[in-house]
Scaffold this active site. Structure first.
Site, PDB file in Angstrom:
ATOM      1  N   ASP A  85      53.657  78.251  42.292  1.00  0.00           N
ATOM      2  CA  ASP A  85      54.369  78.525  43.520  1.00  0.00           C
ATOM      3  C   ASP A  85      53.853  78.315  44.852  1.00  0.00           C
ATOM      4  OD1 ASP A  85      52.644  80.666  42.910  1.00  0.00           O
ATOM      5  OD2 ASP A  85      53.706  81.861  44.372  1.00  0.00           O
ATOM      6  N   GLU A 180      52.034  83.495  42.307  1.00  0.00           N
ATOM      7  CA  GLU A 180      50.542  83.974  42.940  1.00  0.00           C
ATOM      8  C   GLU A 180      50.571  84.541  44.374  1.00  0.00           C
ATOM      9  OE1 GLU A 180      46.816  83.546  44.952  1.00  0.00           O
ATOM     10  OE2 GLU A 180      48.621  82.505  45.434  1.00  0.00           O
ATOM     11  N   ASP A 203      41.703  76.881  43.217  1.00  0.00           N
ATOM     12  CA  ASP A 203      42.922  77.245  44.531  1.00  0.00           C
ATOM     13  C   ASP A 203      42.075  77.474  45.739  1.00  0.00           C
ATOM     14  OD1 ASP A 203      45.445  78.295  45.452  1.00  0.00           O
ATOM     15  OD2 ASP A 203      45.145  80.142  44.808  1.00  0.00           O
TER      16      ASP A 203
END
Ligand code: ZN
Length: 417
Positions: A85, A180, A203
């Site tokens: 996302d 997330e 990330d």
């Protein structure tokens, strides 16, 4: 070498960012937006094409797959995780990725909205990118490098490993997660079903950064209780909870202990919402500290200030509620030092100088650590996340891909008997 690591990572990345996967706050459903599953389905198809036969997407939108071990040695199962996302803060609809080749040190003006400028003076990371190829959006949307760079790097590493069977590895589990950005990324994540012993989220920022520390975080709700009375007949009877809350907030430290006055290792208390009336006024805080003891100390000092406030007002009262958000992942990772050490080794093998980083926030990995899956965060190359001036360099994505491949090798090697 025959196959170059990360050859198609930029192509992949540009394919993924065209999928609008924006998540939404306060959604009743999970995932928070159904469209996230569109990218999920594409990833399942691509994983199957790579030969990861068990690739699947479940009802929650979690994409999982297994790369089967090709060694007889006993190697712990490692997980690779990225989120699909993008942030609710900036539109992710109709993202048009644009490649700026051979960056020469100039400010970058984005073509779709020339007010959006990535300035060298505001973005020191750009100095490291001379001669590299940068990808941005056209300035009307975010780019989505957070975290589709991580997704692309994991996919690309798998692609490489499936084409190079001589690279020995244990079982590799992959997960691409939804939501997330709205703090719900691992809400329905089944750690035991996933089956990894240790994992890494891709990330973060620069590929040389290994994030092994997060805040310890709680939320605190303080409700001040007053006594309502018709104002015409209120003398000596009315107790105004609005004023109690305001008196309490005045007692907070002015030049310390807030997000706007702290950095690095310093923690804070942060009132972010106030609502209510005469009878009841609620003040909501988030509380952050890198140490658990520090977190508790901050909460106790808030309680003491609330007590002090109501002490001066007979018949007033307050309630005090603490809710756990997440804990510093370092407490867990320190019990398994090989997880971070192996990432450091993999980074050095890729020619990087690894640096340990702490995050003034949380990660899905921090939650996973406390769900039984030790998970530090590795850099995927994303810069200026959650903004229209987000960017990533192709060279950083290649480095991060190489780092993943090295990591897999290091784990297989470290366990050589
Ligand atoms: Zn992210």
């Amino acid at each position: 070498m025959g196959v170059e690591i990360g050859q198609k990572v930029a192509e992949r990345f540009q394919r993924y960012v065209r999928y609008d996967t924006q998540s939404a706050e306060d959604s009743e459903s999970y995932p928070s937006t159904e469209k996230q599953k569109d990218l999920g389905k594409l990833l399942v198809d691509e994983l199957k094409q790579l030969g990861l036969e068990d690739a699947t997407i479940d009802q929650y939108g979690y994409v999982t797959a297994t790369l089967t071990a090709n060694t007889k040695r006993i190697v712990p199962t490692i997980g690779l995780i990225a989120h699909m996302d993008t942030s609710p803060d900036v539109s992710g609809t109709n993202v048009k990725p644009y490649v700026h080749k051979n960056y020469a040190g100039q400010d970058i003006v984005l073509t779709g909205d020339t007010k959006q400028i990535i300035r060298l003076s505001e973005c020191p990371e750009l100095k490291e990118q001379l001669g590299n190829d940068l990808i941005t959006s056209d300035g009307t949307t975010l780019l989505g490098a957070d975290d589709k760079s991580g997704v692309a790097e994991i996919m690309e590493a798998l692609d490489y490993l499936t084409k190079r069977p001589e690279v020995e590895h244990g079982t590799i589990k992959v997960a691409f997660t939804p939501d997330e950005e709205v703090g719900m990324g691992v809400e329905h994540f089944d750690v035991s079903k996933f089956g990894a012993k240790f994992a890494y989220t891709m990330d973060g920022g620069a590929p040389s950064e290994i994030e092994n520390e997060t805040f310890c975080a709680d939320s605190v709700t303080i409700t001040f209780l007053g006594v309502s009375m018709h104002p015409g007949f209120a003398k000596g009877k009315l107790v105004n909870a609005v004023k109690l809350a305001s008196e309490f907030l005045e007692k907070l430290p002015k030049n310390t202990d807030s997000p706007e006055t702290t950095e690095e290792r310093e923690g804070y208390v942060h009132p972010h919402t106030i609502q209510g009336g005469i009878e009841e006024t609620i003040v909501k805080f988030i509380v952050r500290d890198f140490e658990f003891e520090g977190l508790k100390r901050r909460e106790e000092s808030l309680r003491a200030l609330a007590e002090e406030t109501v002490r001066n007002h007979p018949r007033s009262d307050f309630t005090f509620e603490v809710k756990e958000s997440y804990r510093n992942m370092k407490y867990v990772l320190d019990k398994h030092p090989e997880v971070v050490e192996n990432a450091m080794r993999a980074a050095r093998m890729a020619g990087l100088q690894p640096k340990l980083h702490r995050i003034r926030g949380g990660t899905d990995g921090a939650r996973l650590c406390y769900m039984g899956l030790p998970t530090p965060n590795l850099g995927s190359g994303t810069q200026n996340p959650h903004s229209k001036i987000e960017w990533v360099s192709i060279q950083d994505m290649k480095k991060a891909t190489e780092l993943i491949v090295n990591l897999v090798k290091v784990w297989a090697e470290a366990n050589r008997v």
